[in-house]
Design an enzyme around this catalytic site. Structure first.
Site, mmCIF file in Angstrom:
data_model
loop_
_atom_site.group_PDB
_atom_site.id
_atom_site.type_symbol
_atom_site.label_atom_id
_atom_site.label_comp_id
_atom_site.label_asym_id
_atom_site.label_seq_id
_atom_site.Cartn_x
_atom_site.Cartn_y
_atom_site.Cartn_z
ATOM 1 N N SER A 142 26.313 25.753 28.083
ATOM 2 C CA SER A 142 27.440 24.967 28.580
ATOM 3 C C SER A 142 28.688 25.352 27.801
ATOM 4 C CB SER A 142 27.131 23.471 28.374
ATOM 5 O OG SER A 142 28.281 22.682 28.568
ATOM 6 N N TYR A 155 24.582 16.434 23.062
ATOM 7 C CA TYR A 155 24.600 17.511 24.052
ATOM 8 C C TYR A 155 25.198 18.778 23.453
ATOM 9 C CZ TYR A 155 25.269 19.843 28.556
ATOM 10 O OH TYR A 155 25.221 20.738 29.598
ATOM 11 N N LYS A 159 23.306 22.416 22.580
ATOM 12 C CA LYS A 159 23.746 23.673 23.185
ATOM 13 C C LYS A 159 24.190 24.679 22.116
ATOM 14 C CE LYS A 159 22.971 22.466 27.425
ATOM 15 N NZ LYS A 159 21.854 23.075 28.191
#
Length: 274
Positions: A142, A155, A159
């Site tokens: 991402s 998150y 990542k």
């Protein structure tokens, strides 16, 4: 059909929806046989039914990537059926939306187990077969793996960890002809925000963004297919995604302010605009 993918075996985690589902349809349409992994067998079955219309073989395997044994069984099942693995797409993932001050640490732990450890487990047990086929590992990362997003500590952390792992894997296998692609889709029209976890670990159930203005999962899957065929190392999608990465590289303090302002304007944002 693209002859370079005909009869190749592609494993996709999180294949029941979003980018995973789109990749399954796109790769099978290009001639690949696909192994669909995920937790929702009903949805996986629906995807498999569509793929069979393309005349390609499909295998559905129940798999929770947070369980190491599930990931090992996934690779064993693929090898038993197809005798090889050419592409592994580590797509399974979840998101969150809460400030670090408010979030229950179990949420961050679950994101790390899914987004990072899930890819590690799958890659570990697929690696011998991928080395044998000189195949590809694709990590669906991402823009949050290049720029920490406020309200998404778990998150972004998962990542960043995923990208560090994949970059190291690529370097370790420079002489082994293993292709490693890190794909950063940017905001994509999918259900990931609806299933994003709130501070208490409960799904928020409603996307805070205008999904219609985002790149479709189908378009993302076509970019990923092209990147696999060309054996690219990195893929950054959407103009905003590319601009974010560029500004953050050269003007990180400015990017902090821009991202904070942008994310704070989301409906129900866990923090307020300055």
């Amino acid at each position: 059909m693209n002859s370079t993918l005909r009869d190749k075996v592609v494993i996709i985690t999180g294949a029941s929806s979003g980018i995973g589902r789109a990749c399954a349809l796109t790769f099978s349409a290009a001639g690949a046989h696909v192994v669909l992994a995920g937790r929702n067998l009903d949805k996986l079955g629906e995807v498999a039914g569509t793929i069979k219309k393309n005349g390609c073989a499909v295998l559905v395997i129940p798999c929770d990537v947070t369980h190491e044994e599930d990931c090992k069984n996934l690779m064993n099942a693929a090898m038993e059926r197809f005798k090889k693995i050419d592409v592994l797409i580590c797509n399974a993932g979840i998101s969150m939306r809460a400030t670090f001050a408010d979030v229950d640490l179990k949420v961050i732990r679950l994101l790390m187990e899914t987004n990072f450890w899930g890819a590690v487990y799958c890659t570990k047990y697929a690696l011998p077969y991928l080395l044998n086929s000189q195949g590809s590992v694709v990590a669906i990362s991402s823009i949050a793996g290049k720029m920490g997003l406020p309200g998404r500590t778990g998150y972004s952390a998962s990542k960043y960890a995923l990208e560090g792992f994949m970059e190291t894997l690529r370097t370790e296998n420079l002489k082994n002809h293993l292709h490693v692609l890190v794909a950063r889709p940017g905001f994509t029209r999918s259900a990931i925000r609806e299933h994003a976890l709130a501070a208490n670990g409960i799904e928020q159930r409603e996307s805070p963004r205008d999904e219609d203005k985002m790149m479709s999962a189908d378009e993302v899957s076509k970019h990923i297919l092209n990147a696999v065929l060309k054996r690219k190392r990195d893929l950054i999608l959407t103009k905003n995604g590319k601009l974010t990465v560029w500004i953050n590289k050269f003007f990180p303090a400015l990017m902090d302010k821009l991202v904070y302002d942008h994310m704070s304007k989301e409906p129900g944002s866990p923090f307020k605009p300055v």
